[in-house]
Enzyme design. Structure first.
Site, PDB file in Angstrom:
ATOM      1  N   SER A 212       0.893  -1.180  -0.071  1.00  0.00           N
ATOM      2  CA  SER A 212       0.115   0.055  -0.072  1.00  0.00           C
ATOM      3  C   SER A 212       0.846   1.155   0.195  1.00  0.00           C
ATOM      4  O   SER A 212       1.725   1.334  -1.043  1.00  0.00           O
ATOM      5  CB  SER A 212      -1.064  -0.107   1.109  1.00  0.00           C
ATOM      6  OG  SER A 212      -1.870   0.706   1.222  1.00  0.00           O
TER       7      SER A 212
ATOM      8  N   GLU B 271      -8.927  -5.004  -4.863  1.00  0.00           N
ATOM      9  CA  GLU B 271      -8.176  -3.900  -4.078  1.00  0.00           C
ATOM     10  C   GLU B 271      -9.177  -2.846  -3.184  1.00  0.00           C
ATOM     11  O   GLU B 271      -9.188  -2.687  -2.062  1.00  0.00           O
ATOM     12  CB  GLU B 271      -7.220  -2.987  -5.064  1.00  0.00           C
ATOM     13  CG  GLU B 271      -6.028  -3.755  -5.313  1.00  0.00           C
ATOM     14  CD  GLU B 271      -5.024  -3.837  -4.503  1.00  0.00           C
ATOM     15  OE1 GLU B 271      -5.230  -3.583  -3.270  1.00  0.00           O
ATOM     16  OE2 GLU B 271      -3.842  -4.395  -4.776  1.00  0.00           O
TER      17      GLU B 271
ATOM     18  N   HIS C  53      -7.843  -5.445  -0.806  1.00  0.00           N
ATOM     19  CA  HIS C  53      -6.476  -4.713  -0.060  1.00  0.00           C
ATOM     20  C   HIS C  53      -6.148  -5.056   1.222  1.00  0.00           C
ATOM     21  O   HIS C  53      -6.814  -5.058   2.117  1.00  0.00           O
ATOM     22  CB  HIS C  53      -6.627  -3.273  -0.024  1.00  0.00           C
ATOM     23  CG  HIS C  53      -5.487  -2.271  -0.110  1.00  0.00           C
ATOM     24  ND1 HIS C  53      -4.445  -2.209  -0.923  1.00  0.00           N
ATOM     25  CD2 HIS C  53      -5.205  -1.439   0.932  1.00  0.00           C
ATOM     26  CE1 HIS C  53      -3.585  -1.419  -0.475  1.00  0.00           C
ATOM     27  NE2 HIS C  53      -3.941  -1.041   0.628  1.00  0.00           N
TER      28      HIS C  53
END
Length: 513
Positions: free
Chosen positions: A193, A321, A418
């Site tokens: 990330s 995601e 995610h």
């Protein structure tokens, strides 16, 4: 500075670093050292400064507890966690080694945690490096400044202080890791990330050159700010306190008040949508700044120019995601046609033309899927793919992957969302917030997938080959991580074609209104 660690057992591992002697502990067959300072506390006269080398100490320093985290934003209660940890030694490293000592020569994996450049601390249980270290690598985690402390554009202060902290941690690894059993010439930096975005940024940071030879960028956050945008956001944050965004005004503000000001602006960024653009629409107040000095150009431009040609790269993303982020926003299954249309208009490349291409490419997709696709592509999936493409086009080597295994936790509604890769890569399936995605009792399927990903990551750190062919722009091969991992052509072909000519430029200040 004199430090005595008389409360520690003489059988505990002891290592001499440049600054002095540290004594850690043994946990499940691994030597563990926590909370070793790699820079002076960035407070007082050093607040908002580039990191300074840590002073040495006499005696033996206890290295059994994580150092206090840097000031945090309020997401997920991270601000409270930071306040509970007393002290200002924000910049510390942690080391897990299966074989401490100068002759082991093990590969080194240095982790950079994510958190939208607003939160993030190395002491979270999901980042415990013990399981990964037992696979034969030395694991290093560390803290770096986030939010206004690390990424606010403050007059009189260097830009990208959070990135400079990362460089300083890597310099510490270069100078000290041999004593822990690591090979300073085999350092892999890996992150997810905002940590993946940091890895990408470090590929473009001249001061990071030769500090690592391999890089793993997981779910690269693709936001990089123009200085004017970063300065305007910092001005709004300072205005929350009735101050100017200068060192003189902000140096004496309590860190928690400064973080709260950043939170206040982040919570109402839609007010500035006309001048902050996509950053405001996604409520992203902080990102690395392409300032022309610390970070001269975007990572994609740097790699296209050959900056990473000598760095072996592993990069990838998850399939779904955006879904976790949509759930956190309370919109899962609730996206309206108008919200989907707005998302496509704002984030698809080319505006309305890009929106049309999404509709044409995904004719059966409803509002929820279109909303998820364009947000996933803009923020994580296409930045990650384009990093591999830029590296390959310039003559470098990259390996691409996609995690498609759906998370079984929370009723299985989040897909391959995610953050799912974090517990799988670290092998920490039963602890920390990401472990909620795995479920209360990790299944044999989850254990097997985690073993497969750990084996790929550690093999890449050891000899540069994760176990599948390097990416090329003709075959577009990648590794799919699922119940049955396989090598196949990139499955998100429709999105790839929609975004193929997008350069991922800096996010600008779009107006003054």
């Amino acid at each position: 500075m004199t430090v005595v660690a008389s409360e520690l057992s003489g059988s505990d591992p002891e290592v001499r670093v440049v600054a002095g002697v540290v004594r850690g502990s043994r946990e499940a067959g691994v030597a563990v050292f926590r909370g070793i300072p790699f820079a002076e506390p960035p407070v007082g006269a050093l607040r908002f400064a580039a990191p300074r080398p840590v002073r040495g100490w006499d005696g033996v320093r206890a290295a059994v507890a994580y150092g206090p985290p840097p000031p945090q934003g309020g997401h997920f209660g991270m601000d409270a966690l930071a306040l509970d940890a007393a002290g200002d030694d924000w910049l510390t490293v942690n080391v897990w080694s299966p074989a401490p000592g100068p002759d082991a020569g093990l590969p080194v994996m240095v982790w950079i945690q994510g958190g939208a450049y607003t939160i993030g601390m190395s002491g979270l249980p999901e980042y415990d490096g013990g399981r990964l270290a037992r696979d034969g690598v030395v694991v290093v985690t560390f803290n770096y400044r986030v939010g206004l402390e690390g990424f606010g554009q403050i007059e009189g202060a260097p830009a990208n202080r959070g990135l400079l902290d990362q460089v300083a941690a890597l310099e510490w690894v270069r100078d000290n890791i041999k004593a822990f059993g690591g090979d300073p010439d085999r350092v892999t930096v890996f992150g997810q990330s905002a940590g993946g975005g940091s890895v990408a940024a470090l590929l473009a940071v001249p001061r990071a050159a030769r500090l690592f030879g391999r890089a793993v960028a997981q779910s690269v956050q693709g936001t990089f700010f123009a200085p004017e945008l970063a300065a305007d956001i910092a001005s709004a944050c300072a205005a929350e306190l009735g101050l100017q965004p200068t060192i003189a005004d902000l140096r004496t503000v309590e860190p928690e008040r400064l973080s709260a000001a950043g939170d206040a602006v982040g919570a109402k960024m839609d007010r500035w949508a006309d001048r902050w653009g996509r950053a405001a629409h996604r409520s992203i107040p902080f990102s690395p700044v392409v300032d022309g000095d610390v970070l001269p150009v975007t990572p994609w431009q740097a790699l296209a120019d050959g900056a990473g040609r000598d760095i072996e790269l592993l990069v990838g993303h998850t399939r779904d995601e955006q879904r976790l982020l949509t759930a956190l926003d309370g919109l899962l299954g609730q996206v309206t046609p108008d919200q989907a249309a707005t998302a496509l208009r704002l984030f698809a490349p080319g505006g309305q033309d890009g929106a049309r291409r999404y509709h044409d490419g995904f004719p059966a997709a409803g509002p929820d899927e279109l909303y998820e696709l364009v947000h996933s592509d803009w923020l994580f999936r296409m930045p990650s793919l384009h990093l591999a493409q830029a590296q390959t086009t310039a003559g470098g080597r990259a390996h691409l992957y996609e995690l498609t295994w759906p998370a079984p936790g929370m009723g299985g509604i989040l897909g391959a969302c995610h953050g799912l890769d974090v517990p799988l890569v670290f092998g920490n399936l039963d602890r920390g917030q990401p472990a909620l995605l795995i479920g209360e009792a990790p299944s044999p399927e989850a254990e097997a997938l985690s073993a497969s990903m750990r084996a790929a990551w550690t093999a890449f750190a050891t000899h540069g080959d994760p176990g599948w062919p390097a990416y090329d722009t003709e075959r577009c091969l990648l590794q799919l991580f699922d119940t049955r991992p396989s090598v196949t052509a990139y499955p998100e072909e429709t999105s790839r074609l929609i975004w193929q000519n997008h350069p991922f430029p800096v996010l600008p200040l779009t107006g003054r209104g």
